[in-house]
Design a protein around this motif. Structure first.
Motif, short mmCIF file in Angstrom:
data_model
loop_
_atom_site.label_atom_id
_atom_site.label_comp_id
_atom_site.label_asym_id
_atom_site.label_seq_id
_atom_site.Cartn_x
_atom_site.Cartn_y
_atom_site.Cartn_z
N VAL A 66 -4.75 -34.08 -16.79
CA VAL A 66 -3.72 -35.26 -16.86
C VAL A 66 -4.46 -36.59 -16.07
O VAL A 66 -5.04 -36.28 -15.01
N THR A 89 6.05 -30.37 -17.77
CA THR A 89 5.09 -30.00 -16.70
C THR A 89 3.55 -30.33 -16.95
O THR A 89 3.14 -30.43 -18.26
N LEU A 90 3.22 -31.15 -15.95
CA LEU A 90 1.73 -31.76 -15.92
C LEU A 90 0.85 -31.03 -14.82
O LEU A 90 1.39 -30.71 -13.88
N ALA A 91 -0.32 -30.71 -15.57
CA ALA A 91 -1.09 -29.98 -14.69
C ALA A 91 -2.49 -30.47 -14.69
O ALA A 91 -3.08 -30.88 -15.80
N GLY A 114 -4.02 -34.52 -7.93
CA GLY A 114 -3.03 -34.87 -8.03
C GLY A 114 -2.79 -36.71 -8.10
O GLY A 114 -1.74 -37.06 -8.20
N MET A 125 -1.86 -37.88 -11.37
CA MET A 125 -0.90 -37.22 -12.06
C MET A 125 0.52 -37.57 -11.35
O MET A 125 1.57 -37.37 -11.91
N MET A 126 0.46 -37.83 -9.96
CA MET A 126 1.98 -38.02 -9.30
C MET A 126 2.58 -39.28 -9.79
O MET A 126 3.64 -39.37 -9.99
N ALA A 175 4.00 -38.42 -13.35
CA ALA A 175 5.02 -37.69 -13.14
C ALA A 175 6.42 -38.34 -12.71
O ALA A 175 7.53 -38.06 -13.18
N ALA A 214 8.65 -35.70 -14.50
CA ALA A 214 7.63 -34.27 -14.84
C ALA A 214 7.46 -33.42 -13.30
O ALA A 214 7.51 -33.91 -12.60
N ARG A 215 7.45 -32.19 -13.83
CA ARG A 215 7.04 -31.23 -12.71
C ARG A 215 5.62 -31.45 -12.74
O ARG A 215 4.85 -31.84 -13.63
N THR A 216 4.90 -31.09 -11.67
CA THR A 216 3.36 -31.02 -11.36
C THR A 216 2.81 -29.83 -10.94
O THR A 216 3.60 -29.17 -10.25
#
Length: 231
Positions: A11, A30-32, A36, A39-40, A43, A48-50
């Motif tokens: 991401v 879900t983002l991976a 982070g 991504m944060m 999210a 979204a979950r991370t």
């Protein structure tokens, strides 16, 4: 009714962010990613979950899928790594690391996504969609870019093999050849070449079309490129 689950691996703020935004209204996300930082914020925007993830670590990839709230209906693998240089001067360790990210990481994501999808009950006859973000390097190797070509050729072969195996079991697998530069945030098109870069949102709509394809006409490979490009 609960939304189906989608996983986006790798991401940043370009194509992967456009994919997440495209899916957010209809999927639990879900983002991976390895880091982070970018991504944060995404999210928070997409609810979204991370998961912090090294995509080359099988235990970590297995845990990512084992800990999902439900079997995924969509999985997208974006990460890749480049090492440039003359073939006679490349470090074997650097090449190995690049191929690990682009090809082995794709294999791990595909393996564990398929493991969970195969256990899920089909919906409308299908169990899910697995998409791999490819590049023109997967169909033609460029000078001083052997590691990237090695990884993308391997990724393309993985996707084709998976499609032949999994399509009859209700899992749609496709490889997307991004044949051109992406107009990510912070990038600009050359003044003398307007329209020469791909828009992330436009690419994301192609992914969405693949996800929603009728199984009677599944695509296992597609290329997207700017309309002005000669090929």
């Amino acid at each position: 009714m609960n939304k189906p689950h989608a996983v986006v691996i790798g991401v940043g703020d370009g194509l992967s962010a456009a994919l997440a935004r495209n899916l957010a209204s209809d999927y639990e996300l879900t983002l991976a990613a390895r880091s982070g930082d970018k991504m944060m914020a995404l999210a928070e925007e997409t609810d979204a979950r991370t998961v912090l993830l090294d995509a080359t670590d099988e235990d970590a990839v297995a845990a990512l899928f084992d800990n999902l709230p439900a079997a995924p209906r969509v999985v997208i693998y974006n990460p890749s790594a480049r090492v440039r240089g003359p073939i006679a001067e490349l470090s074997a360790d650097d090449v190995r690391n690049a191929v690990e990210v682009t090809a082995i990481g794709a294999f791990l994501a595909g393996k564990h996504a398929a493991r969970h999808m195969l256990e899920a009950e089909p919906a409308n006859g299908t169990r899910g969609t697995i998409l791999f973000t490819g590049a023109s390097a997967g169909v033609k190797g460029f000078p001083q870019s052997a590691p990237f070509a090695m990884g993308k050729f391997a990724q393309r072969g993985l996707a084709e093999s998976m499609a032949r195996e999994l399509h009859p079991q209700g899992i749609h697998v496709a490889w997307i050849n991004i044949d051109g530069g992406i107009l990510n945030p912070g990038r600009t098109e050359p003044e003398d070449k307007p329209g020469s870069m791909l828009r992330p949102d436009a690419i994301a709509r192609t992914y969405r079309h693949l996800i929603e394809q009728d199984r009677s006409a599944w695509t296992n490979e597609v290329a997207v490129r700017p309309w002005v490009e000669r090929f």
